[in-house]
Design a protein around this motif. Structure first.
Motif, PDB file in Angstrom:
ATOM      1  N   THR A 395       0.888  -1.331   0.115  1.00  0.00           N
ATOM      2  CA  THR A 395       0.163  -0.071  -0.024  1.00  0.00           C
ATOM      3  C   THR A 395       0.862   1.254   0.020  1.00  0.00           C
ATOM      4  OG1 THR A 395      -1.565  -1.246   1.276  1.00  0.00           O
ATOM      5  CG2 THR A 395      -1.927   1.039   1.229  1.00  0.00           C
ATOM      6  N   GLU A 396       1.930   1.256   0.662  1.00  0.00           N
ATOM      7  CA  GLU A 396       2.842   2.342   0.892  1.00  0.00           C
ATOM      8  C   GLU A 396       3.340   2.458  -0.595  1.00  0.00           C
ATOM      9  OE1 GLU A 396       7.020   2.152   3.040  1.00  0.00           O
ATOM     10  OE2 GLU A 396       5.267   1.778   4.550  1.00  0.00           O
ATOM     11  N   GLN A 397       3.975   1.481  -1.118  1.00  0.00           N
ATOM     12  CA  GLN A 397       4.583   1.708  -2.470  1.00  0.00           C
ATOM     13  C   GLN A 397       3.282   2.272  -3.681  1.00  0.00           C
ATOM     14  OE1 GLN A 397       6.329  -2.024  -3.833  1.00  0.00           O
ATOM     15  NE2 GLN A 397       8.022  -1.616  -2.491  1.00  0.00           N
ATOM     16  N   GLN A 398       2.015   1.620  -3.542  1.00  0.00           N
ATOM     17  CA  GLN A 398       1.157   2.334  -4.460  1.00  0.00           C
ATOM     18  C   GLN A 398       0.843   3.428  -4.203  1.00  0.00           C
ATOM     19  OE1 GLN A 398      -2.212  -0.279  -4.433  1.00  0.00           O
ATOM     20  NE2 GLN A 398      -3.450   1.154  -5.563  1.00  0.00           N
ATOM     21  N   GLN A 399       0.650   4.087  -2.749  1.00  0.00           N
ATOM     22  CA  GLN A 399       0.412   5.458  -2.635  1.00  0.00           C
ATOM     23  C   GLN A 399       1.482   6.328  -3.027  1.00  0.00           C
ATOM     24  OE1 GLN A 399      -0.540   5.079   1.650  1.00  0.00           O
ATOM     25  NE2 GLN A 399      -2.447   5.181   1.425  1.00  0.00           N
ATOM     26  N   ALA A 400       2.841   5.759  -3.050  1.00  0.00           N
ATOM     27  CA  ALA A 400       4.118   6.639  -3.394  1.00  0.00           C
ATOM     28  C   ALA A 400       3.889   6.911  -4.940  1.00  0.00           C
ATOM     29  CB  ALA A 400       5.280   5.895  -2.907  1.00  0.00           C
ATOM     30  N   PHE A 401       3.716   5.851  -5.604  1.00  0.00           N
ATOM     31  CA  PHE A 401       3.548   5.731  -6.924  1.00  0.00           C
ATOM     32  C   PHE A 401       2.320   6.931  -7.384  1.00  0.00           C
ATOM     33  CE2 PHE A 401       1.695   4.428 -11.104  1.00  0.00           C
ATOM     34  CZ  PHE A 401       3.088   4.704 -11.808  1.00  0.00           C
ATOM     35  N   ASN A 402       1.275   6.802  -6.804  1.00  0.00           N
ATOM     36  CA  ASN A 402       0.141   7.705  -7.027  1.00  0.00           C
ATOM     37  C   ASN A 402       0.546   9.147  -6.688  1.00  0.00           C
ATOM     38  OD1 ASN A 402      -1.346   5.613  -7.927  1.00  0.00           O
ATOM     39  ND2 ASN A 402      -3.033   5.673  -6.391  1.00  0.00           N
ATOM     40  N   ALA A 403       1.177   9.178  -5.769  1.00  0.00           N
ATOM     41  CA  ALA A 403       1.638  10.597  -5.492  1.00  0.00           C
ATOM     42  C   ALA A 403       2.534  10.939  -6.130  1.00  0.00           C
ATOM     43  CB  ALA A 403       2.255  10.801  -3.942  1.00  0.00           C
ATOM     44  N   SER A 404       3.569  10.300  -6.924  1.00  0.00           N
ATOM     45  CA  SER A 404       4.570  10.819  -7.852  1.00  0.00           C
ATOM     46  C   SER A 404       3.778  11.154  -9.250  1.00  0.00           C
ATOM     47  CB  SER A 404       5.491   9.575  -8.108  1.00  0.00           C
ATOM     48  OG  SER A 404       4.970   8.759  -9.077  1.00  0.00           O
ATOM     49  N   CYS A 405       2.512  10.855  -9.435  1.00  0.00           N
ATOM     50  CA  CYS A 405       1.782  11.444 -10.698  1.00  0.00           C
ATOM     51  C   CYS A 405       1.205  12.612 -10.210  1.00  0.00           C
ATOM     52  CB  CYS A 405       0.630  10.481 -10.923  1.00  0.00           C
ATOM     53  SG  CYS A 405       0.968   8.800 -11.268  1.00  0.00           S
ATOM     54  N   VAL A 406       1.372  13.291  -9.177  1.00  0.00           N
ATOM     55  CA  VAL A 406       0.617  14.568  -9.050  1.00  0.00           C
ATOM     56  C   VAL A 406       1.488  15.800  -9.854  1.00  0.00           C
ATOM     57  CG1 VAL A 406      -0.023  16.364  -7.395  1.00  0.00           C
ATOM     58  CG2 VAL A 406      -0.630  13.965  -6.858  1.00  0.00           C
ATOM     59  N   GLY A 407       1.021  16.509 -10.380  1.00  0.00           N
ATOM     60  CA  GLY A 407       1.610  17.732 -11.271  1.00  0.00           C
ATOM     61  C   GLY A 407       1.853  17.072 -12.797  1.00  0.00           C
ATOM     62  N   LYS A 408       1.920  15.746 -12.819  1.00  0.00           N
ATOM     63  CA  LYS A 408       2.327  15.207 -14.396  1.00  0.00           C
ATOM     64  C   LYS A 408       1.266  15.594 -15.350  1.00  0.00           C
ATOM     65  CE  LYS A 408       5.434  11.870 -13.609  1.00  0.00           C
ATOM     66  NZ  LYS A 408       5.740  10.222 -13.194  1.00  0.00           N
TER      67      LYS A 408
END
Ligand code: SAH
Ligand code: SF4
Ligand code: F3S
Length: 465
Positions: A395-408
């Motif tokens: 879940t931590e990895q999935q959230q980090a991946f989703n968060a990395s999309c913000v601004g893209k």
């Protein structure tokens, strides 16, 4: 009235103004079962059955089942118990109910299903769906039918192609089975027994089905196979080809915006497929490549035929040619013989891979598989604890991946209406659900948006620029 009835009987099909029969299909399991359910529905429509979402209104109920884990199979029997009551209420009326079990439980348990649940009228395995309309008719006139043969004929060739109208009513994304069955025999898994040996659909059939999907408005096609990257065929010029090359051919079809494929096995992840990820814009940067465990000892006893390092090096190679690729996977905890140290190796491979998304399961003992015979079965409480720790990391990895999309700035294929009237929901290239304002386009459009917010399972976005 009498005349109408005679007409029906003579043609073997209902006449246009005869009341149509209704079929309700409930689907469990993987995407291949979802695809199979739509094809069964298409085949039955030719025989006068229209689909219904309402169980009470159905003349024919089909449970398309999954046998992968114990719970999946048990759910089928509890559902059958409830449906039996409906069937009993309808007995003796002018709309009796027919009940069928299809899919992997049907294949694995066969007539045992009818022995255990007498309300069932037909049991049909995945290899004989092309005969389904005929089997249903026989069950209605002559009593219970069981067909779990591995048919000698090519079932795909005998299934009718879905009509444009049927496809349109389903939306802009579609599955297309290109390969079925499995020869890998992982020691935990029932699939080689329920789906049979690996077979690949011929190139021409795949291209024809893809074109008809696109003509009906489909914009994204996901190729399916239990080991989709084991697909192989012969191209129109007579040369041998593998999945990578098939993807190049599909990419040339006008109107296909997006291609995906699932599920892959590390052993079949060849250079051609990796190159397709480098070259094809329409091949989405997403790879579902299950590893199951991180300890070489466990991988060996699972018969996965690769080591943890070999898996990670495949992921590295794919990331080298397609740096933005999202990796997804499947993990099993508590396989027989898994020690604390082995489990730590699973946590470690998850850290090394850094998944955008990953499914995780407790090992479930399946009758007839080598895993069920192994000693050192792991206690349920230990499995629970390991699963909780693994899920937290994923879940931590999935959230980090989703968060990395913000601004893209990303392209989103709009698929359906959102919960609010002014929203539409689409998918990102990485398969996340994305909620966008509805004025940006209509269903079927690909729109360019900026991601403004990330949730655990979805993204929010606004117009780009
Ligand atoms: N063909 C695919 C996956 C098929 S089944 C592959 O090779 O990876 C989907 C997933 O269910 C598997 O990847 C595995 O993680 C899980 N699974 C299969 N059998 C299982 C079992 N007996 N217990 C728990 N999980 C299982
Ligand atoms: Fe099951 Fe393994 Fe085949 Fe996947 S590769 S379907 S896990 S036996
Ligand atoms: Fe289940 Fe059969 Fe798919 S066992 S996962 S429905 S292949």
């Amino acid at each position: 009235m009498q005349i109408e009835k005679d007409k029906t009987e003579q043609s073997g099909h209902p006449v246009a103004d005869a009341p149509s029969k209704k079929v309700f299909i409930k689907t469990w399991g993987c995407q291949m079962n979802v695809y199979d359910s739509t094809r069964m529905q298409d085949a039955l429509e030719g025989d006068g059955y229209t689909p219904t979402q309402d169980l009470d209104d159905a003349d024919l109920v089909l449970l398309n089942t999954c046998h992968i884990r114990e719970k999946a199979a048990e759910k089928v029997y509890s559902n059958l118990g409830r449906i039996r009551k409906l069937k009993q209420q309808r007995a003796g009326t002018d709309r009796p109910m027919t009940i069928g079990v299809t899919g992997c439980v049907a294949q694995a348990e066969g007539e045992e299903i009818i022995r255990r649940e007498r309300a069932v009228d037909l049991v049909v395995g995945p290899q004989t769906y092309h005969r389904l309309p005929e089997i249903v008719a026989k069950a209605i006139t002559s009593g219970p039918q069981i067909d779990t043969e591995y048919a000698v004929e090519d079932k795909f060739e005998h299934m009718p192609l879905a009509s444009a109208k049927q496809v349109k009513s389903r939306g802009v994304t579609a599955f297309l089975t290109v390969q079925e069955g499995c020869d890998k025999f992982c020691t935990f898994c029932v699939v080689p027994y329920t789906r049979g040996a690996e077979i690949s659909r011929p190139h021409a059939q795949i291209i024809t089905e893809a074109k008809s999907l696109v003509d009906a408005g489909v914009r994204e096609i996901t190729l399916l196979g239990q080991n989709v990257n084991a697909w192989h065929g012969i191209d129109p010029k007579g040369s041998e080809m593998r999945l990578g090359e098939l993807l190049y051919d599909l990419a040339e079809i006008d109107g296909i915006n997006r291609l995906r494929y699932v599920t892959s096995h590390p052993k079949d992840m060849d250079d051609g497929l990796i190159e397709a990820h480098r070259d094809l814009d329409c091949l989405m940067p997403y790879l579902h490549l299950p590893v199951q465990a991180g300890s070489d000892k466990i991988l060996k006893s699972m018969n996965r035929s690769h080591t943890a390092d070999e898996y990670v090096s495949i992921i590295d190679r794919v990331r080298e040619v397609r740096p933005d690729i999202a990796i997804s996977g499947d993990m099993i905890v508590g396989f027989p013989g898994e020690t604390d140290e082995d489990f730590e190796a699973t946590m470690e491979i998850v850290r090394r891979t850094n998944y955008a998304q990953c499914y995780s399961f407790k090992y479930s003992m399946r009758p007839g598989t080598p895993g069920a015979e192994m000693e050192d079965q792991v206690e349920e409480s230990v499995k629970d604890e390991r699963l909780a720790r693994l899920k937290a990391l994923l879940t931590e990895q999935q959230q980090a991946f989703n968060a990395s999309c913000v601004g893209k700035t990303i392209d989103v294929l709009l698929e359906k209406r959102g919960r609010e009237a002014n929203q539409l929901i689409g998918r990102s290239p990485w398969l996340q659900g994305v909620v966008v304002p509805s004025h940006l386009g209509t269903i079927g459009d690909t729109v360019r948006v900026v991601v403004t917010k990330a949730n655990t399972n979805s993204l929010m976005a606004q117009a780009a620029g």
